[in-house]
Enzyme design. Structure first.
Site, PDB file in Angstrom:
ATOM      1  N   ASP A  90      -6.362  33.658 -16.006  1.00 19.52           N
ATOM      2  CA  ASP A  90      -6.804  33.457 -14.625  1.00 19.52           C
ATOM      3  C   ASP A  90      -6.430  32.045 -14.186  1.00 19.52           C
ATOM      4  O   ASP A  90      -6.860  31.056 -14.785  1.00 19.52           O
ATOM      5  CB  ASP A  90      -8.327  33.650 -14.613  1.00 19.52           C
ATOM      6  CG  ASP A  90      -8.948  33.586 -13.240  1.00 19.52           C
ATOM      7  OD1 ASP A  90      -8.450  32.841 -12.383  1.00 19.52           O
ATOM      8  OD2 ASP A  90      -9.958  34.284 -13.038  1.00 19.52           O
ATOM      9  N   HIS A 100      -6.954  36.931 -12.175  1.00 20.97           N
ATOM     10  CA  HIS A 100      -8.103  36.889 -11.256  1.00 20.97           C
ATOM     11  C   HIS A 100      -8.140  38.089 -10.304  1.00 20.97           C
ATOM     12  O   HIS A 100      -9.004  38.152  -9.435  1.00 20.97           O
ATOM     13  CB  HIS A 100      -8.013  35.585 -10.436  1.00 20.97           C
ATOM     14  CG  HIS A 100      -9.301  35.131  -9.817  1.00 20.97           C
ATOM     15  ND1 HIS A 100     -10.371  34.693 -10.548  1.00 20.97           N
ATOM     16  CD2 HIS A 100      -9.706  35.050  -8.516  1.00 20.97           C
ATOM     17  CE1 HIS A 100     -11.368  34.353  -9.736  1.00 20.97           C
ATOM     18  NE2 HIS A 100     -10.982  34.573  -8.493  1.00 20.97           N
ATOM     19  N   SER A 131     -15.768  36.305  -8.642  1.00 20.32           N
ATOM     20  CA  SER A 131     -15.377  34.972  -8.195  1.00 20.32           C
ATOM     21  C   SER A 131     -16.511  34.349  -7.372  1.00 20.32           C
ATOM     22  O   SER A 131     -17.609  34.175  -7.905  1.00 20.32           O
ATOM     23  CB  SER A 131     -14.059  35.071  -7.418  1.00 20.32           C
ATOM     24  OG  SER A 131     -13.482  33.806  -7.284  1.00 20.32           O
TER      25      SER A 131
END
Lengths: 282, 282
Positions: free
Chosen positions: A228, A261, A152
């Site tokens: 995600d 995620h 991320s």
């Protein structure tokens, strides 16, 4: 630097250290996994190669080490893993005035801030590129043969740092990276506050801009879950693919069906990433 | 029961559910890992076998699922994993008056409390033995073919519940279990408050007492780190070995050199435990 914990895991050791950072002007903690080969190397004055892992928003040195399940394969391959914190820390370090999760503490974005009050402490780019590896190589059985990965915000960090320092890293990988921060809310907020309003200054920290400009000469692997929640608004892997096409660079983007995620996603594919890096870490 | 989360991991699914427990008189959350074979079974009205995992002091359903790195092998073997909470929860549930970590919330000790005010809610034994498996088998693609494992207080729970219900479980394992709670501070505090001062009532929840009395007819594996801070004062695996000798039971105790009490230890050997249970889960 001072060792503050040690736990045996897969015949290697997970250790945490703290040290006073000259780049960040505060005390920082980081974690390292030393595989059995590194413990052997430590006795002989030898070293092993290393993967630097950059974590995402809100994380510390602990999240990856506790949740990624990376040590079994790292032990097998003889690769050390270093996990730094995600921002400067401590009482003197300014934070988002509302304590937002996406700016300030836990959200250093792996850049050098130029704007007050952030510019005093928020130099995560120089910390990761220079200060931390120097410290590691001086004090641990770890060599300068290194690769970089992250998740991320940390995927953004791995891509930008790897692309800007291609001779220093053997390979780059990322899980669910923020690929084009100039064009997403997380990136626009952070870049605006850390770097100011001149968007020309943002380009140096945007993986898609960097990759479009210059052909990458090192292997790049990106995994992205198609379930995600942040994919469309924040992550934009398609921008990275288009940038690679523009510069004639090779990147592998794998869209993983059904994955989100979380660290459950990372856990599922970290073995692939470690084996991918191992091919270059020679 | 209501599903409150779902994440794909190693081609299976980690899910959390909440339900109103009739044994515990409160709302409870638990987690389940469904391997790919269970997702397939779910479509066909079929089932897979299951490992129940009991966590230690202070844990919830999350610790094992996030930190043990168990899903890769569970997916390969086609074994589901269920991780309940470690005590009743919620506003109406009494806690240790000083908020101690080793009694009350997060410290149910997998027994049926008989003393006020604990006896209303603290029935973790009946919850684990009866209510939870019934709920699981009715609502998920999981069969009654089950084994049980756990860590520390949860290792005590796995051993006592497995030994008292030998026909219900195929095998037992434990990491760093409290082996003789009648003779250690954690056990004496909890048993005194939950069960009262008559130590004859404590024997039903002491693995070493149970194993000394009756020969075990199911496989038992215990892993214990020899660098575990709690080993000498709280865990006492030697008492379990002596009890096994007394009843002529077979148990495997592995003293693991250099390992501590953490999930890094569990992560290092969970594969062995899953393969150990898989041999019996048929």
């Amino acid at each position: 630097m001072e060792q503050i914990s040690c736990a045996k895991v897969f015949d290697g050791e997970h250790r945490q250290y703290q040290h006073q950072s000259s780049e960040l002007h505060c005390q920082m903690r980081f974690a390292v996994y030393l595989p059995p080969a590194a413990l052997e190397a430590e006795k002989n004055g030898d070293t092993v190669p290393v993967l630097y892992w950059l974590s995402g928003l809100t994380c510390t040195d602990e999240n990856f080490m506790q949740k990624a399940g990376a040590f079994r394969v790292a032990a097998e391959l003889g690769i050390a893993i270093v996990a730094p914190d995600t921002s400067p820390r401590g009482e003197g370090v300014p934070d988002d005035e509302n304590g937002a999760y996406d700016f300030g503490l836990g959200a250093g974005f792996y850049l050098n801030a130029t704007q007050a009050p952030w510019s005093t402490h928020y130099h995560m780019y120089d910390y990761i590129v220079d200060e931390l590896p120097e410290l590691i190589e001086e004090n641990l059985p770890i060599s300068s043969v290194k690769s970089i990965s992250g998740h991320s915000m940390g995927g953004h960090g791995a891509l930008t740092i790897g692309l800007k320092n291609q001779s220093a890293y053997c390979s780059i990988s990322a899980f669910s990276p923020i690929c084009n921060p100039m064009n997403c809310p997380w990136g626009q907020k952070a870049f605006g506050l850390y770097l100011g309003n001149n968007q020309a200054d943002w380009q140096a920290y945007d993986a898609s801009v960097l990759l479009a400009k210059e052909k990458a000469n090192l292997p790049i692997l990106v995994d992205q879950g198609d379930a995600d929640n942040f994919l469309v608004e924040q992550l934009k892997p398609q921008a990275l693919v288009e940038a690679a096409q523009q510069s004639g660079s090779d990147i592998i983007l794998r869209m993983q069906p059904g994955y989100d995620h979380s660290y459950y996603f990372i856990q599922s594919f970290i073995e692939d990433h470690l084996r991918f890096h191992a091919e270059s870490l020679v």
